[in-house]
Design a protein around this motif. Structure first.
Motif, PDB file in Angstrom:
ATOM      1  N   VAL A  35       0.858  -1.177   0.000  1.00 51.21           N
ATOM      2  CA  VAL A  35       0.000   0.000   0.000  1.00 51.21           C
ATOM      3  C   VAL A  35       0.902   1.239   0.000  1.00 51.21           C
ATOM      4  CG1 VAL A  35      -1.830   1.241   1.180  1.00 51.21           C
ATOM      5  CG2 VAL A  35      -1.746  -1.255   1.289  1.00 51.21           C
ATOM      6  N   LYS A  36       0.737   2.089  -0.996  1.00 53.13           N
ATOM      7  CA  LYS A  36       1.565   3.288  -1.097  1.00 53.13           C
ATOM      8  C   LYS A  36       0.841   4.468  -0.460  1.00 53.13           C
ATOM      9  CE  LYS A  36       4.291   4.306  -4.277  1.00 53.13           C
ATOM     10  NZ  LYS A  36       4.869   4.798  -5.546  1.00 53.13           N
ATOM     11  N   ILE A  37       1.489   5.067   0.518  1.00 49.12           N
ATOM     12  CA  ILE A  37       0.888   6.130   1.319  1.00 49.12           C
ATOM     13  C   ILE A  37       1.766   7.375   1.242  1.00 49.12           C
ATOM     14  CG2 ILE A  37       0.104   6.807   3.621  1.00 49.12           C
ATOM     15  CD1 ILE A  37      -0.132   3.821   4.290  1.00 49.12           C
ATOM     16  N   LEU A  38       1.165   8.506   0.914  1.00 42.14           N
ATOM     17  CA  LEU A  38       1.837   9.794   1.006  1.00 42.14           C
ATOM     18  C   LEU A  38       1.361  10.452   2.290  1.00 42.14           C
ATOM     19  CD1 LEU A  38       3.635  12.045  -0.098  1.00 42.14           C
ATOM     20  CD2 LEU A  38       1.643  12.919  -1.346  1.00 42.14           C
ATOM     21  N   ALA A  39       2.253  10.595   3.257  1.00 44.97           N
ATOM     22  CA  ALA A  39       1.905  11.133   4.576  1.00 44.97           C
ATOM     23  C   ALA A  39       2.489  12.534   4.723  1.00 44.97           C
ATOM     24  CB  ALA A  39       2.440  10.220   5.676  1.00 44.97           C
ATOM     25  N   ILE A  40       1.618  13.515   4.816  1.00 52.16           N
ATOM     26  CA  ILE A  40       2.029  14.906   4.984  1.00 52.16           C
ATOM     27  C   ILE A  40       1.897  15.253   6.463  1.00 52.16           C
ATOM     28  CG2 ILE A  40       1.583  17.298   4.336  1.00 52.16           C
ATOM     29  CD1 ILE A  40       0.211  16.157   1.791  1.00 52.16           C
ATOM     30  N   LEU A  41       2.999  15.506   7.111  1.00 55.49           N
ATOM     31  CA  LEU A  41       3.009  15.922   8.514  1.00 55.49           C
ATOM     32  C   LEU A  41       3.202  17.432   8.516  1.00 55.49           C
ATOM     33  CD1 LEU A  41       5.228  13.048   9.995  1.00 55.49           C
ATOM     34  CD2 LEU A  41       2.757  13.104   9.604  1.00 55.49           C
ATOM     35  N   GLY A  42       2.098  18.136   8.709  1.00 59.15           N
ATOM     36  CA  GLY A  42       2.094  19.580   8.518  1.00 59.15           C
ATOM     37  C   GLY A  42       2.660  20.347   9.698  1.00 59.15           C
ATOM     38  N   HIS A  43       2.265  21.604   9.798  1.00 59.38           N
ATOM     39  CA  HIS A  43       2.751  22.500  10.853  1.00 59.38           C
ATOM     40  C   HIS A  43       2.565  21.840  12.217  1.00 59.38           C
ATOM     41  CE1 HIS A  43       3.858  25.932  13.056  1.00 59.38           C
ATOM     42  NE2 HIS A  43       2.654  26.473  13.220  1.00 59.38           N
ATOM     43  N   GLN A  44       3.660  21.697  12.970  1.00 56.28           N
ATOM     44  CA  GLN A  44       3.664  20.833  14.143  1.00 56.28           C
ATOM     45  C   GLN A  44       3.536  21.572  15.467  1.00 56.28           C
ATOM     46  OE1 GLN A  44       6.806  17.832  14.059  1.00 56.28           O
ATOM     47  NE2 GLN A  44       7.053  18.130  11.862  1.00 56.28           N
ATOM     48  N   GLU A  45       3.322  22.845  15.452  1.00 61.30           N
ATOM     49  CA  GLU A  45       3.274  23.584  16.715  1.00 61.30           C
ATOM     50  C   GLU A  45       2.177  23.023  17.628  1.00 61.30           C
ATOM     51  OE1 GLU A  45       2.647  28.134  18.433  1.00 61.30           O
ATOM     52  OE2 GLU A  45       2.632  27.751  16.283  1.00 61.30           O
ATOM     53  N   GLY A  46       2.592  22.531  18.795  1.00 63.89           N
ATOM     54  CA  GLY A  46       1.639  22.000  19.764  1.00 63.89           C
ATOM     55  C   GLY A  46       1.104  20.625  19.437  1.00 63.89           C
ATOM     56  N   ILE A  47       1.664  19.951  18.420  1.00 62.51           N
ATOM     57  CA  ILE A  47       1.142  18.656  17.983  1.00 62.51           C
ATOM     58  C   ILE A  47       2.261  17.623  18.010  1.00 62.51           C
ATOM     59  CG2 ILE A  47       0.149  17.361  16.063  1.00 62.51           C
ATOM     60  CD1 ILE A  47      -1.194  19.829  15.136  1.00 62.51           C
ATOM     61  N   ASN A  48       1.928  16.420  18.468  1.00 62.08           N
ATOM     62  CA  ASN A  48       2.884  15.317  18.468  1.00 62.08           C
ATOM     63  C   ASN A  48       2.640  14.465  17.226  1.00 62.08           C
ATOM     64  OD1 ASN A  48       4.693  13.270  19.029  1.00 62.08           O
ATOM     65  ND2 ASN A  48       3.378  12.299  20.562  1.00 62.08           N
ATOM     66  N   VAL A  49       3.079  14.945  16.060  1.00 64.30           N
ATOM     67  CA  VAL A  49       2.856  14.184  14.832  1.00 64.30           C
ATOM     68  C   VAL A  49       3.768  12.969  14.760  1.00 64.30           C
ATOM     69  CG1 VAL A  49       2.016  16.170  13.530  1.00 64.30           C
ATOM     70  CG2 VAL A  49       4.467  15.647  13.542  1.00 64.30           C
ATOM     71  N   GLU A  50       4.771  12.895  15.648  1.00 60.63           N
ATOM     72  CA  GLU A  50       5.654  11.735  15.651  1.00 60.63           C
ATOM     73  C   GLU A  50       4.876  10.463  15.970  1.00 60.63           C
ATOM     74  OE1 GLU A  50       9.025   9.620  14.992  1.00 60.63           O
ATOM     75  OE2 GLU A  50       8.657  11.747  14.601  1.00 60.63           O
ATOM     76  N   ALA A  51       3.839  10.577  16.808  1.00 65.33           N
ATOM     77  CA  ALA A  51       3.008   9.409  17.116  1.00 65.33           C
ATOM     78  C   ALA A  51       2.298   8.921  15.857  1.00 65.33           C
ATOM     79  CB  ALA A  51       1.989   9.763  18.200  1.00 65.33           C
ATOM     80  N   ASP A  52       1.781   9.837  15.042  1.00 66.23           N
ATOM     81  CA  ASP A  52       1.151   9.452  13.776  1.00 66.23           C
ATOM     82  C   ASP A  52       2.168   8.773  12.866  1.00 66.23           C
ATOM     83  OD1 ASP A  52      -0.178  11.773  15.037  1.00 66.23           O
ATOM     84  OD2 ASP A  52      -1.574  11.618  13.373  1.00 66.23           O
ATOM     85  N   GLN A  83       4.872   7.041  13.660  1.00 65.26           N
ATOM     86  CA  GLN A  83       5.209   5.696  14.110  1.00 65.26           C
ATOM     87  C   GLN A  83       4.106   4.705  13.752  1.00 65.26           C
ATOM     88  OE1 GLN A  83       6.154   5.942  18.275  1.00 65.26           O
ATOM     89  NE2 GLN A  83       7.966   7.215  17.944  1.00 65.26           N
ATOM     90  N   LEU A  84       2.854   5.125  13.867  1.00 64.47           N
ATOM     91  CA  LEU A  84       1.748   4.242  13.506  1.00 64.47           C
ATOM     92  C   LEU A  84       1.805   3.873  12.034  1.00 64.47           C
ATOM     93  CD1 LEU A  84      -1.111   6.032  15.470  1.00 64.47           C
ATOM     94  CD2 LEU A  84      -0.243   3.730  15.931  1.00 64.47           C
ATOM     95  N   LEU A  85       2.082   4.835  11.181  1.00 65.27           N
ATOM     96  CA  LEU A  85       2.144   4.563   9.746  1.00 65.27           C
ATOM     97  C   LEU A  85       3.344   3.701   9.393  1.00 65.27           C
ATOM     98  CD1 LEU A  85       1.206   8.145   8.529  1.00 65.27           C
ATOM     99  CD2 LEU A  85      -0.183   6.099   8.219  1.00 65.27           C
ATOM    100  N   GLU A  86       4.472   3.931  10.063  1.00 70.70           N
ATOM    101  CA  GLU A  86       5.678   3.161   9.761  1.00 70.70           C
ATOM    102  C   GLU A  86       5.518   1.688  10.089  1.00 70.70           C
ATOM    103  OE1 GLU A  86       8.651   5.265  11.969  1.00 70.70           O
ATOM    104  OE2 GLU A  86       9.351   6.401  10.217  1.00 70.70           O
ATOM    105  N   ASN A  87       4.650   1.360  11.057  1.00 68.29           N
ATOM    106  CA  ASN A  87       4.497  -0.023  11.503  1.00 68.29           C
ATOM    107  C   ASN A  87       3.390  -0.775  10.769  1.00 68.29           C
ATOM    108  OD1 ASN A  87       6.574   0.066  13.437  1.00 68.29           O
ATOM    109  ND2 ASN A  87       5.229   1.054  14.917  1.00 68.29           N
ATOM    110  N   LEU A  88       2.812  -0.178   9.742  1.00 67.62           N
ATOM    111  CA  LEU A  88       1.756  -0.861   8.995  1.00 67.62           C
ATOM    112  C   LEU A  88       2.331  -2.030   8.204  1.00 67.62           C
ATOM    113  CD1 LEU A  88      -0.359   2.091   7.577  1.00 67.62           C
ATOM    114  CD2 LEU A  88      -1.152   0.313   9.128  1.00 67.62           C
ATOM    115  N   PRO A  89       1.603  -3.144   8.144  1.00 62.84           N
ATOM    116  CA  PRO A  89       2.082  -4.272   7.327  1.00 62.84           C
ATOM    117  C   PRO A  89       1.907  -3.984   5.846  1.00 62.84           C
ATOM    118  CG  PRO A  89      -0.084  -4.761   8.219  1.00 62.84           C
ATOM    119  CD  PRO A  89       0.344  -3.455   8.834  1.00 62.84           C
ATOM    120  N   ASN A  90       2.896  -4.403   5.068  1.00 62.32           N
ATOM    121  CA  ASN A  90       2.812  -4.311   3.613  1.00 62.32           C
ATOM    122  C   ASN A  90       2.466  -2.905   3.138  1.00 62.32           C
ATOM    123  OD1 ASN A  90       3.631  -6.693   2.452  1.00 62.32           O
ATOM    124  ND2 ASN A  90       1.684  -7.049   1.426  1.00 62.32           N
TER     125      ASN A  90
END
Length: 615
Positions: free
Chosen positions: A170-187, A189-196
């Motif tokens: 599954v090809k995913i384009l993940a845009i982690l936008g403006h991070q002020e006050g947001i823990n996008v690192e958690a998002d 890690q979830l995407l990185e651990n997806l199977p296939n």
């Protein structure tokens, strides 16, 4: 195949009320039922909705803001209680509105036409923005029909022709936008651990970087995490500290991505209905947004549960329902969390499941005459070879394998999966020829080369089961199942029946496997195991239905006849029992563990010992 129900609303809250039309039909087909109804004007309900929205937004529960930090203009606890009270008033008013006499034909028809264990999408179509914001999941219909989930339909829809893709992941384009006050690192890690899955991350990118990625590659999922808002009818996303974009700013790139196979857009950000409306104009198949501002923890938790359920085998809509309902555990701190996620659906498209997105050559693709070999195998389902790779099909000798291993090291991920597939197929041939010693090490080598090769894990699980190492078998079947390998679900269901006596688990595994099954022998085994589990649960009518489906798929195999005979015996139907036992006796293979036991039962029924003579 499930069903699709569309409920259309035309009108307003203030004066005329709403003309309601219900359409129901099989997924992918024209509606077979259409029922009219009405809902009365309800200006007070509109007011309750506005009051709740004000109280909810007064919590300032946007991504990146922790409610307990807010102390001005009243305590956070007071604001949360006020929001809950407004939610309760809205819920009560909404339920009372749906009880209107003129709406009862809609409600009654839904309950009559749909089965409670039948997967169904309920899609709400209206141009009225308040209709879209109502808490439809609180309609008690959804409580009583656990296999249904809600979505919104735009007033327009068009099928877009897309280029067929054979990605293998599954090809995913993940845009982690403006991070002020947001823990996008958690998002992340979830995407990185997806199977296939192959995920490309853009962290606080520029407009140009996003546009280039949309044009240069094909994507199946577009993901955004960050800040967003709706201004009027338009949605905006904040991609970095200095730039924000509307959907119109990405229009041509998104059209290119859609033509290349884009299926899902997930905006795990605040106030997304404006984004959904604009994406609907581009005819994106499925979009997930949050209807209101969403706390950071709620957004992360939703994403975790949705991805686990969707990649684990649930359909898109049932994964959506499971993730939404699991947010209830956060509502002590974040009120109305379960109200936030919503799907906006292009009605011309049936959502794909994870296995269909993967579309990998190793996921239950049988080539050549494998199906014929499978249909009369002495076991339930043998391990299924993957399509052969012709460029190395003739290589067998150890020197050739060593050469290919060296090439694998040089080629990395490109060569290793192909080599693993070929080795797995060769192992199948060795087993067929009785070369057990060659079979085992080849399967282990295939897994070492490509740990994500579902067919190789299935083969390993099957070989463990033959020596009654059931822990090993389950481990590898479960890995194969995570990649959508339907035959692995069938074997897990069988083990749940014969080794664990866990018939509920067998039903669940069989049902999941049927979502992925393509080949007839695998579908046969899944329906047979589902019928077997229903037999052991004492649910005989459902058992008969599943076994009849198995026999319709293949009437030359014994298992379904044997189980059908047992069902008929237990349910007291005697007229057809001997016929089923006779079919079982004629077709059973004594080399199969299950069929050998049933063969013994059939002999006792068909050839009872003579009564002793009395002199």
């Amino acid at each position: 195949m499930g069903k699709l129900a569309i409920v259309r609303f035309d009108g307003d809250f203030d004066t005329v009320g709403f003309r309601v039309t219900l359409e129901i039909g099989p997924e992918g087909d024209r509606p077979s039922t259409e029922i009219p109804g009405r809902l009365p004007p309800a200006p007070e309900l509109k007011t309750l909705l506005e009051q709740w929205e004000t109280k909810y937004r007064n919590i300032d529960a946007a991504r990146g803001i922790k409610p307990k930090q807010i102390i001005y203009n009243g305590s956070i606890n007071q604001r949360i209680e006020e929001c809950r009270a407004a939610a309760n008033r809205l819920s009560e008013g909404f339920q009372e509105w749906l009880e209107a006499k003129a709406f009862r034909p809609i409600d009654r028809t839904l309950r009559e036409e749909l089965a409670r264990d039948e997967a169904t999408r309920i899609l709400i179509r209206s141009e009225n923005p308040q209709i879209q914001k109502l808490p439809w999941h609180l309609w008690d219909f959804f409580e009583r029909y656990p296999q249904t989930e809600l979505g919104l339909l735009p007033p327009y829809a068009q099928r877009i022709k897309t280029a067929p893709q054979r990605q293998g992941a599954v090809k995913i384009l993940a845009i982690l936008g403006h991070q002020e006050g947001i823990n996008v690192e958690a998002d992340r890690q979830l995407l990185e651990n997806l199977p296939n899955a192959r995920v490309t991350f853009l962290v606080e990118p520029s407009h140009e970087q996003i546009n280039d990625q949309l044009w240069q590659q094909s994507w199946q999922i577009l993901f955004f995490a960050g800040h967003s808002t709706t201004e009027g009818d338009r949605g905006c996303i904040y991609i970095n500290p200095t730039e924000r974009l509307t959907i119109a700013d990405l229009k041509y790139g998104l059209k290119k991505a859609l033509a290349g196979g884009l299926q899902f857009a997930i905006f795990n950000s605040c106030d997304g209905l404006g984004l959904a409306r604009e994406l609907a104009q581009l005819h994106i198949p499925q979009t997930i947004v949050m209807r209101e501002p969403v706390p950071d923890r709620v957004a992360q938790t939703f994403l975790k549960y949705f991805l686990l359920a969707f990649s684990g085998g649930n359909s898109f809509y049932l994964a959506m329902r499971e993730a939404r309902e699991r947010l209830q555990g956060l509502e002590g701190e974040f009120p109305c969390a379960t109200w936030l996620p919503i799907v906006c659906q292009n009605t011309t498209v049936v959502p794909k499941n994870w296995a269909e997105l993967v579309a990998a050559p190793t996921v239950e693709r049988v080539s050549g005459n494998w199906e014929g070999k499978l249909s009369r195998s002495p076991w339930t389902i043998p391990f299924i070879p993957s399509p052969p790779q012709p460029w190395i099909h003739s290589w067998r000798k150890p020197t050739a394998i060593l050469f290919l291993l060296a090439l694998c090291i040089w080629g990395g991920q490109v060569v290793a999966p192909k080599l693993a597939t070929t080795i797995n197929n060769r192992a199948f041939e060795d087993f067929q020829a009785g070369r057990w010693r060659e079979f085992q090490p080849q399967i282990q080598l295939a897994i070492a080369l490509d740990p994500h090769n579902a067919a190789a894990h299935y083969s390993r699980g099957w070989s463990c089961e033959q020596v009654r190492n059931f822990d090993c078998a389950r481990t590898h079947y479960q890995i194969a199942a995570r990649y959508g390998f339907a035959a692995a679900y069938s074997q897990l269901a069988r083990l749940s029946i014969v080794e664990d006596g866990d018939y509920d688990a067998a039903v669940e595994m069989s049902g999941r496997g049927l979502q992925f099954a393509i080949e007839v022998p695998v579908k046969y085994a899944l329906h047979k195991n589902l019928g077997w589990a229903r037999l052991e649960q004492g649910r005989y009518e459902e058992a008969i239905q599943q076994l009849q489906m198995a026999i319709a798929l293949d009437d030359d195999r014994a298992a379904a006849y044997c189980l059908m005979a047992r069902v008929l015996e237990r349910s007291g139907v005697s007229t057809e029992t001997l016929v089923q036992w006779e079919m079982c006796y004629n077709l059973a293979n004594p080399q199969d563990f299950d069929e050998d036991r049933w063969l013994g039962m059939a002999r006792k029924r068909l050839f009872p010992p003579p009564s002793p003579s009395h002199f």
